[in-house]
Design a protein around this motif. Structure first.
Motif, PDB file in Angstrom:
ATOM      1  N   ARG A 128       0.831  -1.213   0.000  1.00 23.49           N
ATOM      2  CA  ARG A 128       0.000   0.000   0.000  1.00 23.49           C
ATOM      3  C   ARG A 128       0.860   1.256   0.000  1.00 23.49           C
ATOM      4  N   LEU A 129       1.947   1.202   0.800  1.00 20.70           N
ATOM      5  CA  LEU A 129       2.823   2.366   0.862  1.00 20.70           C
ATOM      6  C   LEU A 129       3.428   2.676  -0.504  1.00 20.70           C
ATOM      7  N   VAL A 130       4.074   1.665  -1.100  1.00 17.67           N
ATOM      8  CA  VAL A 130       4.740   1.882  -2.381  1.00 17.67           C
ATOM      9  C   VAL A 130       3.725   2.256  -3.446  1.00 17.67           C
ATOM     10  N   SER A 131       2.588   1.583  -3.414  1.00 19.96           N
ATOM     11  CA  SER A 131       1.550   1.869  -4.398  1.00 19.96           C
ATOM     12  C   SER A 131       1.066   3.306  -4.279  1.00 19.96           C
ATOM     13  N   LEU A 133       2.774   5.793  -3.487  1.00 19.92           N
ATOM     14  CA  LEU A 133       3.798   6.732  -3.943  1.00 19.92           C
ATOM     15  C   LEU A 133       3.929   6.753  -5.459  1.00 19.92           C
ATOM     16  N   ALA A 134       3.302   5.775  -6.119  1.00 19.41           N
ATOM     17  CA  ALA A 134       3.412   5.709  -7.575  1.00 19.41           C
ATOM     18  C   ALA A 134       2.619   6.845  -8.206  1.00 19.41           C
ATOM     19  N   ARG A 143       0.254   1.182 -12.440  1.00 21.51           N
ATOM     20  CA  ARG A 143       0.624   1.445 -11.044  1.00 21.51           C
ATOM     21  C   ARG A 143       0.853   0.141 -10.292  1.00 21.51           C
ATOM     22  N   PHE A 144      -0.023  -0.813 -10.563  1.00 20.05           N
ATOM     23  CA  PHE A 144       0.098  -2.094  -9.867  1.00 20.05           C
ATOM     24  C   PHE A 144       1.406  -2.794 -10.258  1.00 20.05           C
TER      25      PHE A 144
ATOM     26  N   PRO B 168      -3.967  -5.775  -2.290  1.00 18.59           N
ATOM     27  CA  PRO B 168      -5.024  -4.777  -2.509  1.00 18.59           C
ATOM     28  C   PRO B 168      -5.018  -4.271  -3.945  1.00 18.59           C
ATOM     29  N   GLY B 169      -6.153  -4.355  -4.611  1.00 24.88           N
ATOM     30  CA  GLY B 169      -6.262  -3.886  -5.983  1.00 24.88           C
ATOM     31  C   GLY B 169      -5.761  -4.872  -7.012  1.00 24.88           C
ATOM     32  N   GLY B 170      -5.356  -6.060  -6.567  1.00 25.45           N
ATOM     33  CA  GLY B 170      -4.766  -7.018  -7.504  1.00 25.45           C
ATOM     34  C   GLY B 170      -5.723  -8.099  -7.937  1.00 25.45           C
TER      35      GLY B 170
END
Lengths: 199, 199
Positions: A128-131, A133-134, A143-144, B168-170
């Motif tokens: 979630r954190l890295v996502s 920041l994208a 993004r994923f 999440p979101g995947g």
DNA sequence: GTCTATATTCCGATAGAC
DNA sequence: GTCTATCGGAATATAGAC
């Protein structure tokens, strides 16, 4: 219920053995012997071998991932958070071989239920954190995939580390965690800058 | 010596079993049973279990990596070679779960000797190719780490693929090899472009 | 909570017939 | 080249004493 001391000591002994040799290669006798106790006694603390394996993995993951999640949520500036995440995740994966090997074993051998646990306990918060920041202007799939790449490149480095001395031009010194983390951080900053320019 | 047919059939059966369950979880009885033969007969073709494991790994790696190396050396334009490598390596790692799982098991469990074999038979040629495409003006350590990152990010994607539906979101659709390969190719082009600009 | 003792199954490996 | 038969030991797991 059970005295926490003995049970925890067993979990940490079995964690080391399972990480090094794999679940099926380590017998209840091996764990008992390493603990200086009798196999029968293990069955007082754990229902059976499957139970011991599962409890071991759960214990290690809970113990190692809590501090990093807390640290991440304490830092507020996005650029610093990414940098912090990369450094800590690299250090965790390359510095704690018990955690890293158990993680890879779960990724390779885990059934659907265990992969779900793993996703929730270890990788969901970093993800979630890295996502977050994208680049938000990118389509969802981009993004994923970018998030998977960032976490994946760290995993890949840790996985390839023992191989470096055997590759052309390589030596063990290249596995230094700080060098790796700095390199990945720089690469991610470059990628982010490149994204901004090409849009 | 031995009739190639039976021996090869055994190797391919054991490759599937070892990849799915791990070496120590698969007994000689399991392999024999899957082959419809007697355990004793396995010992006519292979000296012991260690020998069968080693021959299995060697066979799978030799069989799968030769075509990709040939293909790479047939393409001459650097940009196309990198693209070709990424697409074929992603396809190999995400599409052939026997090869991928054996590769990861060797990376995690291999002793020094087996890691050396692995480096030589599987990863040395791709490593030289990718390394040769990296910016020659970079210092040696940077070039080396960049090469590890490129191969590592592909390994990381393959390792994380079964986890994607749980993040999440995947969903499983994000594990499509062509999407992954295109994404990585684009990221590497961006990184290369960014390198040129910042120098 | 830890032990002894043991039941039962499974394992790697070999001898020797066909 | 494949089989039957088997050995010696190790595996998971339980029963029951202390």
């Amino acid at each position: 219920m059970h005295p926490a001391d003995t049970r925890t000591a067993i979990l940490e002994t079995s964690a080391r053995l399972y990480a090094d040799l794999g679940y099926s290669a380590v017998s209840m006798r091996d764990v008992a012997s390493a603990m200086g106790m009798t196999p029968a006694n293990l069955y007082h603390h754990f229902k059976n071998k499957d139970d011991l394996v599962h409890e071991t993995v759960t214990h290690v993951f809970a113990e190692k991932t809590e501090p990093i999640a807390e640290m991440l949520e304490a830092e507020s500036r996005d650029a610093d958070r990414l940098d912090l995440f990369v450094h800590h995740f690299v250090r965790l994966l390359t510095g704690d071989r018990v955690f890293f090997r158990l993680l890879v074993r779960e990724l390779v051998d885990g059934d659907e239920g265990r992969l779900g646990d793993l996703a929730h306990t270890v990788l969901e918060r970093p993800f979630r954190l890295v996502s977050g920041l994208a680049d938000i202007r990118q389509p969802e799939e981009e993004r994923f995939l970018a998030t998977v790449s960032m976490i994946g490149v760290i995993l890949g480095h840790a996985l390839l580390a023992p191989l470096l001395p055997h590759l052309p031009g390589g030596h063990a010194g290249f596995a230094d965690p700080t060098s790796i983390a700095n390199h990945i951080s720089a690469a991610l900053r470059h990628a982010a800058a490149s994204d901004l320019e090409t849009k």
